[in-house]
Write a protein that holds these residues in place. Structure first.
Motif: not given
Length: 165
Positions: A97-118
């Motif tokens: 993922i890019a630095e500005t990109q946020e991963p989203v859920c494939g089912v509902c489209g909400l942003v998935i919270p990630l830790t800094d290490s992830d």
């Protein structure tokens, strides 16, 4: 590890009322008394009913729910998967993922919270998987085998050439 949120069809942020409604709906659907089909169907419904009851028992109790959620998140982190807190779906992020990109859920489209290490791990290019390493090893063995065959053929040709002259 079973995802009890997925069993009940609710997200980790579900309220007790939502849990109860989901449990009642699934309990009516899978109760052994309401499934009077063949013996196999009745046994499958009874097993599903027990699973739904276990999921509700765990998620309805606040202490058990917190303990279960922590274990689930730890298990998912070990397997590099992520839980959506909106719908309870388990997501796997396979591309960097890019630095500005946020991963989203494939089912509902909400942003998935990630830790800094992830985030840091996901920004890196993916490493070569076990399969491609195996294919590289097979290719190098084939090249070395082809080289040996070529050298043996050259030696045979050289012997034949010497015999003629």
């Amino acid at each position: 590890m079973l995802n009890y949120f997925k069993v009940l069809g609710v997200g980790p942020m579900a309220t007790p009322a939502q849990l109860k409604a989901a449990y009642r709906r699934l309990a009516l659907e899978h109760h052994p008394d309401t499934n009077s089909g063949s013996r196999e169907e009745a046994e499958a419904a009874a097993a599903r009913f027990r699973l739904v009851a276990e999921a509700y028992k765990t998620l309805a109790n606040d202490e058990l729910r917190q303990e279960y959620t922590l274990k689930l998140l730890e298990h998912l982190h070990e397997t590099q998967r992520y839980l959506c807190f909106g719908c309870g779906a388990v997501n796997r992020i396979t591309r960097p993922i890019a630095e500005t990109q946020e991963p989203v859920c494939g089912v509902c489209g909400l942003v998935i919270p990630l830790t800094d290490s992830d985030r840091e791990r996901l920004r890196q290019k993916p490493g070569r998987g076990r399969r491609s390493k195996t294919l590289d090893r097979i290719a190098s063995e084939a090249k070395s085998l082809a080289g040996e065959i070529a050298w043996a053929a050259l030696a045979v040709a050289e012997r034949r050439y010497r015999r003629k002259f």
